[in-house]
Write a protein that holds these residues in place. Structure first.
Motif, short mmCIF file in Angstrom:
data_model
loop_
_atom_site.label_atom_id
_atom_site.label_comp_id
_atom_site.label_asym_id
_atom_site.label_seq_id
_atom_site.Cartn_x
_atom_site.Cartn_y
_atom_site.Cartn_z
N VAL A 61 -3.84 7.84 0.12
CA VAL A 61 -3.33 6.46 0.12
C VAL A 61 -4.02 5.71 -1.01
N ILE A 62 -3.29 4.74 -1.56
CA ILE A 62 -3.83 3.92 -2.64
C ILE A 62 -3.47 2.46 -2.38
N ALA A 63 -4.43 1.59 -2.58
CA ALA A 63 -4.19 0.17 -2.39
C ALA A 63 -3.31 -0.39 -3.51
N TRP A 64 -2.78 -1.59 -3.27
CA TRP A 64 -1.86 -2.19 -4.25
C TRP A 64 -2.50 -2.28 -5.63
N SER B 17 -8.84 17.78 3.58
CA SER B 17 -8.26 19.06 3.14
C SER B 17 -7.82 19.03 1.68
N VAL B 18 -7.64 17.85 1.11
CA VAL B 18 -7.15 17.76 -0.28
C VAL B 18 -8.12 17.06 -1.21
N LYS B 19 -9.17 16.47 -0.64
CA LYS B 19 -10.13 15.76 -1.46
C LYS B 19 -10.71 16.69 -2.51
N ASP B 20 -10.88 16.20 -3.70
CA ASP B 20 -11.40 16.95 -4.86
C ASP B 20 -10.36 17.87 -5.48
N ARG B 21 -9.18 17.98 -4.88
CA ARG B 21 -8.09 18.77 -5.49
C ARG B 21 -6.91 17.89 -5.88
N PHE B 22 -6.65 16.86 -5.08
CA PHE B 22 -5.51 15.98 -5.32
C PHE B 22 -6.00 14.62 -5.81
N ALA B 23 -5.16 13.94 -6.58
CA ALA B 23 -5.49 12.60 -7.04
C ALA B 23 -4.26 11.71 -6.94
N ILE B 24 -4.41 10.57 -6.29
CA ILE B 24 -3.31 9.61 -6.17
C ILE B 24 -3.54 8.49 -7.18
N SER B 25 -2.46 8.03 -7.78
CA SER B 25 -2.55 6.93 -8.72
C SER B 25 -1.23 6.16 -8.67
N ARG B 26 -1.22 4.98 -9.27
CA ARG B 26 0.02 4.19 -9.26
C ARG B 26 0.12 3.38 -10.55
N ASP B 27 1.34 3.11 -10.92
CA ASP B 27 1.65 2.27 -12.07
C ASP B 27 2.56 1.17 -11.56
N ASN B 28 2.00 0.01 -11.30
CA ASN B 28 2.79 -1.08 -10.70
C ASN B 28 3.84 -1.61 -11.66
N ALA B 29 3.62 -1.46 -12.95
CA ALA B 29 4.63 -1.91 -13.92
C ALA B 29 5.89 -1.05 -13.82
N LYS B 30 5.72 0.20 -13.39
CA LYS B 30 6.86 1.11 -13.23
C LYS B 30 7.24 1.28 -11.76
N ASN B 31 6.54 0.58 -10.87
CA ASN B 31 6.80 0.69 -9.43
C ASN B 31 6.78 2.15 -8.98
N THR B 32 5.79 2.88 -9.43
CA THR B 32 5.72 4.31 -9.17
C THR B 32 4.32 4.71 -8.72
N VAL B 33 4.27 5.60 -7.75
CA VAL B 33 3.01 6.20 -7.31
C VAL B 33 3.09 7.70 -7.58
N THR C 131 0.87 -1.16 0.00
CA THR C 131 0.00 0.00 0.00
C THR C 131 0.91 1.22 0.00
N LEU C 132 0.61 2.20 -0.81
CA LEU C 132 1.44 3.40 -0.91
C LEU C 132 0.65 4.64 -0.53
N ALA C 133 1.31 5.57 0.12
CA ALA C 133 0.62 6.76 0.61
C ALA C 133 1.52 7.99 0.48
N TRP C 134 0.88 9.13 0.53
CA TRP C 134 1.58 10.41 0.61
C TRP C 134 1.23 11.08 1.94
N PHE C 135 2.25 11.60 2.59
CA PHE C 135 2.11 12.42 3.78
C PHE C 135 2.79 13.75 3.50
N ARG C 136 2.55 14.74 4.36
CA ARG C 136 3.26 16.00 4.23
C ARG C 136 3.53 16.57 5.62
#
Length: 125
Positions: free
Chosen positions: A50-53, A63-79, A33-38
């Motif tokens: 946070v985004i599930a596998w 505070s960030v909902k509707d402004r930020f979007a999290i995504s991931r590309d497991n083939a590139k091992n990148t969030v 599971t991958l997440a962003w904190f600040r």
């Protein structure tokens, strides 16, 4: 253990956009599971998103909902964290984090055992 490296931070005017990336290396075969904190100066580190596998489930701080979007590309091992309509209050060091606990309900710093070094995001008014 997985190693995480963030990139994409910078200086942007209020209302602008930035996209952060976090590349994982090491034991990337595990279903992290991958997440962003600040963390803003003088404040505690706080959960952002946070985004599930599988990428099918996400969760955001109010505070960030509707402004930020999290995504991931497991083939590139990148969030990624796409940040839009940025505000001066979004100024902080942004950290990528990982755990093997699964799900998207874990929003505490203590739930994550792998961290990147952080990338600075500064939003000017």
């Amino acid at each position: 253990q997985v190693q995480l490296v963030e990139s994409g931070g910078g200086l942007v005017q209020a209302g602008g956009s930035l996209r952060l990336s976090c590349a994982a290396s090491g034991r990337t075969s595990s279903k992290y599971t991958l997440a962003w904190f600040r963390q803003a100066p003088g404040k505690q580190r706080e959960f952002v998103a946070v985004i599930a596998w599988s990428g099918g489930a996400t969760n955001y701080a109010s505070s960030v909902k509707d402004r930020f979007a999290i995504s991931r590309d497991n083939a590139k091992n990148t969030v990624y964290l796409e940040m839009n309509s940025l505000k001066p209050d979004d100024t902080a060091v942004y950290y990528c984090a990982a755990n093997l606990l699964g799900g998207t309900t874990r929003t505490s710093v203590a739930d994550y055992n792998a961290w990147g070094q952080g990338t600075q995001v500064t939003v000017s008014s």
